[in-house]
Design a protein around this motif. Structure first.
Motif, PDB file in Angstrom:
ATOM      1  N   LYS A  10       0.851  -1.184   0.000  1.00  0.00           N
ATOM      2  CA  LYS A  10       0.000   0.000   0.000  1.00  0.00           C
ATOM      3  C   LYS A  10       0.888   1.235   0.000  1.00  0.00           C
TER       4      LYS A  10
ATOM      5  N   ASP B 161      -7.226   0.820   5.581  1.00  0.00           N
ATOM      6  CA  ASP B 161      -6.167   1.746   5.948  1.00  0.00           C
ATOM      7  C   ASP B 161      -6.597   3.202   5.762  1.00  0.00           C
ATOM      8  N   TYR B 162      -7.247   3.483   4.630  1.00  0.00           N
ATOM      9  CA  TYR B 162      -7.634   4.861   4.341  1.00  0.00           C
ATOM     10  C   TYR B 162      -8.843   5.298   5.150  1.00  0.00           C
TER      11      TYR B 162
ATOM     12  N   ARG C 262      -8.016   6.727   8.532  1.00  0.00           N
ATOM     13  CA  ARG C 262      -7.255   7.979   8.598  1.00  0.00           C
ATOM     14  C   ARG C 262      -8.063   9.163   8.082  1.00  0.00           C
TER      15      ARG C 262
END
Length: 232
Positions: free
Chosen positions: A31, A227-228, A231
């Protein structure tokens, strides 16, 4: 050269190295380190891309294969898609875009503005670019030597790798790269250098590599979205 220009070139170089040089690593899921912006090369005649992450999930995904790659059948990746998952749909977009302008990943990365402009009418969230590289044993076989190059037959060493790059269809941001690799020996039969059996781009080694990449893509994309999402 001022510091801002240097940083832009450094970020662009690091991204290109990430995409183009990981082929030496074998199987991998990578990633892209999350940033607020990635440098995207401008192309005359095409809208500039922001290079910012703008991930939407569930995602409408378009699959594009480079000019040196046969189209991948992503039907296995679409099986079992359920409401509430991270993939809304997957479609092949090769019929809508001229592949000869994008022979390999280097061409895709440098011409992202053109590629995304050509695909924007499809209303996609993400474009998944697939690139196949095959390295084969080119040393002359005994059969080829004995027949003065007329016939070539036998088992030849081969290494095939599929690299998959996930690009935001609106901004050009690269979310991640995954790759799958197979190596072994494949039968070859050729007459006057024309394949009669054992096309290196379609034999069992190539098929196994492509199948594994397709089957494992949904899991990889789930990881990217996780993951995104964490955040935002």
């Amino acid at each position: 050269m001022n510091i801002h220009s240097f940083l832009r070139r450094f970020i662009r170089l690091r991204l290109l190295l990430c995409v183009l040089l990981v082929s030496a690593c074998g199987n991998y899921n990578m990633k892209t380190p999350i940033t607020s912006h990635q440098e995207v090369a401008k192309m005359s005649g095409y809208p500039a891309l922001s290079g910012r992450p703008s991930l939407r999930a569930p995602s409408r995904i378009g699959v594009f294969t480079t000019g040196r790659t046969d189209s991948l059948n992503f039907s296995a990746a679409t099986q079992g898609i359920e409401p509430g998952g991270n993939i809304e749909s997957i479609q092949q977009i090769d019929p809508f875009i001229t592949q000869r302008h994008y022979r390999d990943l280097n061409a895709v990365i440098s011409k992202r503005a053109k590629l995304l402009h050509e695909a924007r009418f499809l209303g996609l969230d993400v474009i998944v670019v697939c690139d196949q590289e095959t390295k084969r044993d080119r040393s002359p076989s005994l059969v080829r030597l004995a027949t003065l190059g007329i016939l070539d037959a036998g088992l030849r060493k081969q290494d095939t790798q599929i690299t998959v790059v996930c690009i935001d269809a609106r901004t050009g941001y690269v979310y991640g790269v995954m790759g799958r690799q197979q190596h072994g020996r494949a039968p070859r039969l050729a007459l006057f250098h024309v394949h009669a059996l054992g096309d290196t781009d379609r034999n069992h080694i190539a098929r196994a590599t492509r199948r594994e990449a397709v089957e494992q893509f949904p899991e990889f994309w789930d990881g990217v979205v996780k993951d995104y999402a964490g955040r935002r």
